[in-house]
Write an enzyme that holds these catalytic residues in place. Structure first.
Site, PDB file in Angstrom:
ATOM      1  N   HIS A  59      92.488   5.142   9.989  1.00  0.00           N
ATOM      2  CA  HIS A  59      92.645   4.090   8.987  1.00  0.00           C
ATOM      3  C   HIS A  59      94.134   3.968   8.658  1.00  0.00           C
ATOM      4  O   HIS A  59      94.731   4.919   8.152  1.00  0.00           O
ATOM      5  CB  HIS A  59      91.859   4.425   7.718  1.00  0.00           C
ATOM      6  CG  HIS A  59      90.382   4.529   7.944  1.00  0.00           C
ATOM      7  ND1 HIS A  59      89.533   3.441   7.870  1.00  0.00           N
ATOM      8  CD2 HIS A  59      89.599   5.598   8.261  1.00  0.00           C
ATOM      9  CE1 HIS A  59      88.288   3.837   8.127  1.00  0.00           C
ATOM     10  NE2 HIS A  59      88.303   5.141   8.362  1.00  0.00           N
ATOM     11  N   ARG A  61      95.318   1.079   6.967  1.00  0.00           N
ATOM     12  CA  ARG A  61      95.334   0.326   5.701  1.00  0.00           C
ATOM     13  C   ARG A  61      96.132  -0.975   5.742  1.00  0.00           C
ATOM     14  O   ARG A  61      96.208  -1.665   4.728  1.00  0.00           O
ATOM     15  CB  ARG A  61      95.857   1.189   4.549  1.00  0.00           C
ATOM     16  CG  ARG A  61      95.155   2.515   4.365  1.00  0.00           C
ATOM     17  CD  ARG A  61      93.666   2.360   4.156  1.00  0.00           C
ATOM     18  NE  ARG A  61      93.034   3.630   3.779  1.00  0.00           N
ATOM     19  CZ  ARG A  61      91.753   3.890   3.920  1.00  0.00           C
ATOM     20  NH1 ARG A  61      90.948   2.983   4.465  1.00  0.00           N
ATOM     21  NH2 ARG A  61      91.245   5.056   3.547  1.00  0.00           N
ATOM     22  N   HIS A 178      78.765   3.888  11.835  1.00  0.00           N
ATOM     23  CA  HIS A 178      78.866   4.778  10.681  1.00  0.00           C
ATOM     24  C   HIS A 178      77.421   5.077  10.272  1.00  0.00           C
ATOM     25  O   HIS A 178      76.766   4.255   9.623  1.00  0.00           O
ATOM     26  CB  HIS A 178      79.628   4.061   9.567  1.00  0.00           C
ATOM     27  CG  HIS A 178      79.683   4.793   8.277  1.00  0.00           C
ATOM     28  ND1 HIS A 178      80.836   5.374   7.796  1.00  0.00           N
ATOM     29  CD2 HIS A 178      78.728   5.044   7.341  1.00  0.00           C
ATOM     30  CE1 HIS A 178      80.593   5.933   6.625  1.00  0.00           C
ATOM     31  NE2 HIS A 178      79.318   5.753   6.332  1.00  0.00           N
ATOM     32  N   ASP A 304      89.405  10.444  11.649  1.00  0.00           N
ATOM     33  CA  ASP A 304      88.994   9.694  10.455  1.00  0.00           C
ATOM     34  C   ASP A 304      90.083   9.797   9.391  1.00  0.00           C
ATOM     35  O   ASP A 304      89.813   9.945   8.190  1.00  0.00           O
ATOM     36  CB  ASP A 304      87.659  10.192   9.907  1.00  0.00           C
ATOM     37  CG  ASP A 304      87.039   9.224   8.896  1.00  0.00           C
ATOM     38  OD1 ASP A 304      87.582   8.119   8.733  1.00  0.00           O
ATOM     39  OD2 ASP A 304      86.036   9.583   8.265  1.00  0.00           O
TER      40      ASP A 304
END
Length: 431
Positions: A59, A61, A178, A304
């Site tokens: 991630h 962002r 997920h 992750d």
């Protein structure tokens, strides 16, 4: 042509030391005591040479929360962790559910140039689980999206997931799930077990993950598609993956470094830095995940990496955002949990952190053998080093690491992307 000579290195940690010459983006020569006038020479005696790492689950962002991470800061963290390719998840703002956003992520990653930043496209519009996103357009864009995921949300509608898998098979792309049945996790913040009960935290059952894993395995079987399970966290998931693979179902899975190392006893302090989705489980789950990674039932390690602002973590546990940093500590945790106990060799590390993830997502220029003529996309590791994690010295813009002040084994010395040094540890960084 800029050349770099790595002196006295051990490819895959095996055999006798050799010199490796990198030039023009490829491995030019490998041999003992190479006689060449390279532009740069690296004393790599005692160091291990591995293919650059590939993270299927990062991630960054950007766009939307550049206060917590940007493609530039995330790329630097990745390079410092030995990564040469990362897959940027779609839960940005705006969501990466259109070719406009995915192409932006790809182009920005190319501008930064520290790692290959591959955009992950959303499976559904706005991650809302109601309507399929334009997967074909994203796959055909400049970013060439090859991985789709609503990570952070489960595609819980079985019919919608079936359609996504059918489309993915036709497009030659991969859907990563997920795995979380939301009706079983409403209000849940911690693994359902003795620790959560004692601490008064709402429990998150293993079945929430496992029920989706088996459902999607069957959907993939019927659709003739591939499915990938994000952040496997339970003993039951390992068993179900083994069963599905025995049925020749095209299913793959990843495990995070934090699920290999930490268990739910970390919650005793109520420190939300330990809050993650899926939650930290019990010791028996940790043991099963390690065994599953060792024997190939779990295919690869994915970080992750989930940066969060201080105010999103320094608050009541129940309302804190889930997730933790992972890029710069991943290798050391794999060494601590898998190599030191004898579950993986260094060649095994290359398999789960580089070769297998590159194969799963179809990256032809990553995870390649250390051989003459292959891409010079490699990482140097000092296996005898130890270092202490200092949250304020990490490259990420965020500080939410549960590993702060932990002493870790092994350290990245240098990372090369197609022969170009993207990270090199300075003398002052050595602990």
């Amino acid at each position: 042509m800029t050349t770099v000579l790595l002196k006295g290195v051990l490819p895959y940690g095996e055999g006798d030391p050799v010199d490796v010459l990198l030039g023009d983006g490829v491995i030019v020569d490998i041999g003992a005591d190479l006689d060449t006038d390279a532009d740069d020479t690296v004393d790599a005696r005692g160091h291990i040479l591995l293919p650059g790492f590939v993270d299927m689950h990062t991630h960054v962002r950007e766009p939307g929360r550049e206060d917590t991470e940007t493609i530039e800061s995330g790329s630097l963290a990745a390079a410092r962790g030995g990564y040469t390719a990362i897959f940027a998840m779609a839960n940005t703002d705006p969501v990466a559910d259109s070719v406009v956003v995915t192409d932006h992520v790809w182009r920005r990653g190319q501008e930064v140039g520290l790692v290959d930043v591959h955009p992950v496209g959303a499976v559904t519009v706005g991650l809302e689980g109601k309507q399929l996103a334009e997967m074909g357009m994203m796959a055909a864009g400049v970013g060439g999206v090859r991985l789709f995921s609503d990570d952070g949300h489960c595609v819980d509608d079985p019919l919608l997931m079936r359609r996504a898998l059918e489309y993915s098979a036709g497009l030659g792309v991969l859907v990563a799930q997920h795995a979380e049945e939301p009706r079983l996790t409403k209000g849940a913040v911690a693994h359902e077990g003795a620790t959560a009960a004692r601490l008064g935290l709402a429990g998150w059952p293993r079945a929430a993950e496992e029920s989706i894993v088996v459902r999607d395995a069957l959907l993939a079987r019927d659709a003739g598609a591939r499915v990938h399970i994000c952040h496997a966290s339970t003993e039951g998931t390992v068993q179900l993956l083994a069963w599905a693979k025995a049925q020749n179902i095209s299913i793959t899975a990843e495990v995070t470094p934090h699920h290999l190392l930490l268990d739910d006893s970390r919650l005793e302090t109520y420190d939300a830095v330990n809050k993650v989705n899926p939650p930290l489980r019990e010791v028996k789950d940790v043991d099963a995940l390690r065994a599953g990674l060792a024997d190939g039932v779990i295919d690869c390690v994915a970080t992750d990496h989930a940066p969060h602002a201080e105010q999103d973590k320094c608050c009541e546990f129940s309302v804190a955002r889930p997730g933790m940093l992972g890029l710069e500590t991943a290798l050391s945790i794999v060494v601590k949990t898998m190599v030191e106990p004898g579950l993986l060799t260094w060649r095994g590390v290359a398999r789960v952190m580089s070769e297998r993830p590159a194969e799963i997502v179809g990256l032809d220029d990553q995870g390649r053998p250390i051989e003459v003529g292959e891409p010079a996309t490699v990482v140097l590791v000092d296996p005898n080093a130890s270092w202490t994690v200092e949250r304020d010295r990490l490259a990420s813009l965020s500080r939410n690491t549960p590993f702060d002040a932990m002493t870790m084994p092994a350290q990245i010395t240098a990372t090369f992307l197609r022969g170009r040094i993207t990270y090199r540890r300075d003398v002052e960084e050595v602990s």
